[in-house]
Design an enzyme around this catalytic site. Sequence first.
Site, PDB file in Angstrom:
ATOM      1  N   GLY A  96       0.722  -1.091   0.090  1.00  0.00           N
ATOM      2  CA  GLY A  96       0.043  -0.211  -0.052  1.00  0.00           C
ATOM      3  C   GLY A  96       0.780   1.280   0.086  1.00  0.00           C
ATOM      4  O   GLY A  96       2.161   1.334  -0.196  1.00  0.00           O
ATOM      5  N   PHE A  97       0.021   2.341   0.167  1.00  0.00           N
ATOM      6  CA  PHE A  97       0.670   3.738  -0.095  1.00  0.00           C
ATOM      7  C   PHE A  97       2.024   3.913   1.261  1.00  0.00           C
ATOM      8  O   PHE A  97       3.049   4.167   0.873  1.00  0.00           O
ATOM      9  CB  PHE A  97      -0.192   4.776  -0.008  1.00  0.00           C
ATOM     10  CG  PHE A  97       0.201   6.050  -0.036  1.00  0.00           C
ATOM     11  CD1 PHE A  97       1.274   6.519  -0.583  1.00  0.00           C
ATOM     12  CD2 PHE A  97      -0.458   7.282   0.712  1.00  0.00           C
ATOM     13  CE1 PHE A  97       1.723   7.984  -0.662  1.00  0.00           C
ATOM     14  CE2 PHE A  97      -0.200   8.486   1.041  1.00  0.00           C
ATOM     15  CZ  PHE A  97       1.004   8.739   0.112  1.00  0.00           C
ATOM     16  N   TYR A 242     -15.116   2.807  10.785  1.00  0.00           N
ATOM     17  CA  TYR A 242     -13.766   2.593  10.843  1.00  0.00           C
ATOM     18  C   TYR A 242     -13.200   3.259  12.092  1.00  0.00           C
ATOM     19  O   TYR A 242     -12.077   2.794  12.593  1.00  0.00           O
ATOM     20  CB  TYR A 242     -13.298   3.395   9.598  1.00  0.00           C
ATOM     21  CG  TYR A 242     -11.707   3.678   9.309  1.00  0.00           C
ATOM     22  CD1 TYR A 242     -11.037   2.851   9.173  1.00  0.00           C
ATOM     23  CD2 TYR A 242     -11.283   5.113   9.743  1.00  0.00           C
ATOM     24  CE1 TYR A 242      -9.543   3.033   9.120  1.00  0.00           C
ATOM     25  CE2 TYR A 242     -10.178   5.364   9.751  1.00  0.00           C
ATOM     26  CZ  TYR A 242      -9.134   4.212   9.230  1.00  0.00           C
ATOM     27  OH  TYR A 242      -7.776   4.613   9.344  1.00  0.00           O
ATOM     28  N   LYS A 246     -10.392   1.310  15.014  1.00  0.00           N
ATOM     29  CA  LYS A 246      -8.963   1.969  15.438  1.00  0.00           C
ATOM     30  C   LYS A 246      -8.977   2.170  16.771  1.00  0.00           C
ATOM     31  O   LYS A 246      -7.901   1.996  17.486  1.00  0.00           O
ATOM     32  CB  LYS A 246      -8.760   3.268  14.616  1.00  0.00           C
ATOM     33  CG  LYS A 246      -8.442   2.964  13.082  1.00  0.00           C
ATOM     34  CD  LYS A 246      -7.273   2.161  12.881  1.00  0.00           C
ATOM     35  CE  LYS A 246      -6.962   1.904  11.461  1.00  0.00           C
ATOM     36  NZ  LYS A 246      -5.722   1.088  11.464  1.00  0.00           N
TER      37      LYS A 246
END
Length: 447
Positions: A96-97, A242, A246
């Site tokens: 990923g980034f 989301y 977290k």
Amino acid sequence: MMTSTRNLISIIFILQIFRVQSFFHRDPIFTDNIATMTPDNLNTPSVASVSDQSSLSNDETMSDCSFSSSTSSKYDEQIISPHVGYKKVLVTGGAGFVGSSVAEALLARGDDVVIVDEMNDYYDVSMKENNLNRLKKLYPGENRLAIYRGNICDEQLMLKLFETERPQWVCHMAARAGVRPSIQDPYVYIQSNIVGTTLLMEMSHKFGVQNFVFASSSSVYGGSKSTFFSEEENVDNPVSPYAATKKVCELLAYTYHHLYKLNVSALRFFTVYGPRGRPDMAPFKFVDRVSRGVEIQKFGDGTSSRDYTFISDIVDGVVRSIDHAYPYQVFNLGKGDGTSLNEFISIVEKHTGKKAVIRQLPDQAGDVPYTCASVEKANVLLGYEAKVSFDQGISRTVDWYRDVIQSEGSAGDEVLSITPETQANGFGRSPSCIEIMPQQQTAQVMR
């Protein structure tokens, strides 16, 4: 994973949900920065390169909530020395980034890297393949990079990886990302983010990992009214699934530290952007759409503000966190000042040389009106300090976009054909379906 562990996850997550009032429906060029990231200089005030700092004009230097390391701080007594020397680091989400950018920095300074990534299609897989190909081209045949293609929730795969590779440092960047898609499809977020993180911490304490660093998110701050978001704030009211996942991961991380003395640092990222960035994020979408003359979506009146943080600054913070094995800490990694949506669009117009075609839309459920990081703690305990202004960061992103998306590619990147309309939050893609990969998935390993 044992049944008791699964039950613990379920209980904690359910308790967290009960503390939130209807959160499902509330409306409220990287490479020039990593050359100096060697273990010997990680105890200096900052490792984001000298070239970044010297290239800023006086009016671009950071930031509204900058903190001078010469100023006394309540965190001074907690400072520990960084680990200096070779490391073998497991980087989850390494295609990923952020994950691939961290992997590149670690390899550049002499560490060995083990990547695991399931290569899901949340956004175009060709971008992830390009990130892996870039790393393999930069470090061919050196046997310093191992790549596992598989799901971090696959217990057998992860056990095999830890038994074979024996990493002593874990940089957990893998996650199901995105605020808006999590409202439409929460179950996959629980599986990927909570179950996956728990399994990794379970493996880490059993295999004697020296430091476990993982990506949390500024989303945990919800609709905070603070001028600068501090790690000491109460974050018991997330406004999206989301953000809730977290927060749960942060709670579980403390539990693993308490029970097993696992060193853990949770990193609350503030809107990361830059070259090779995620195409579902606003910086990529706006640069792409304005460049092509395609309309952009503007939610609300444009006064909403975000603390946008350039990728090299985030990588600097992640690497510092890997090197500093604090018993348990939560760190904000941000720029320390905000950019309004209206200003954002204006900066993109300036650097693309095009006028934006704007589609006005109401505020989005799950979005927060404002984010801005207090980075005092990371500055004192890690020596972290963001260097790249938003204007400069967008300029670099536009340059990369023209070289790689619109042209023939450069700096190890293959030519890509990505349009944000086909990505997770684009006009043309419907909400994701639950695509939980089978537990007995076969992993492909490349060296």
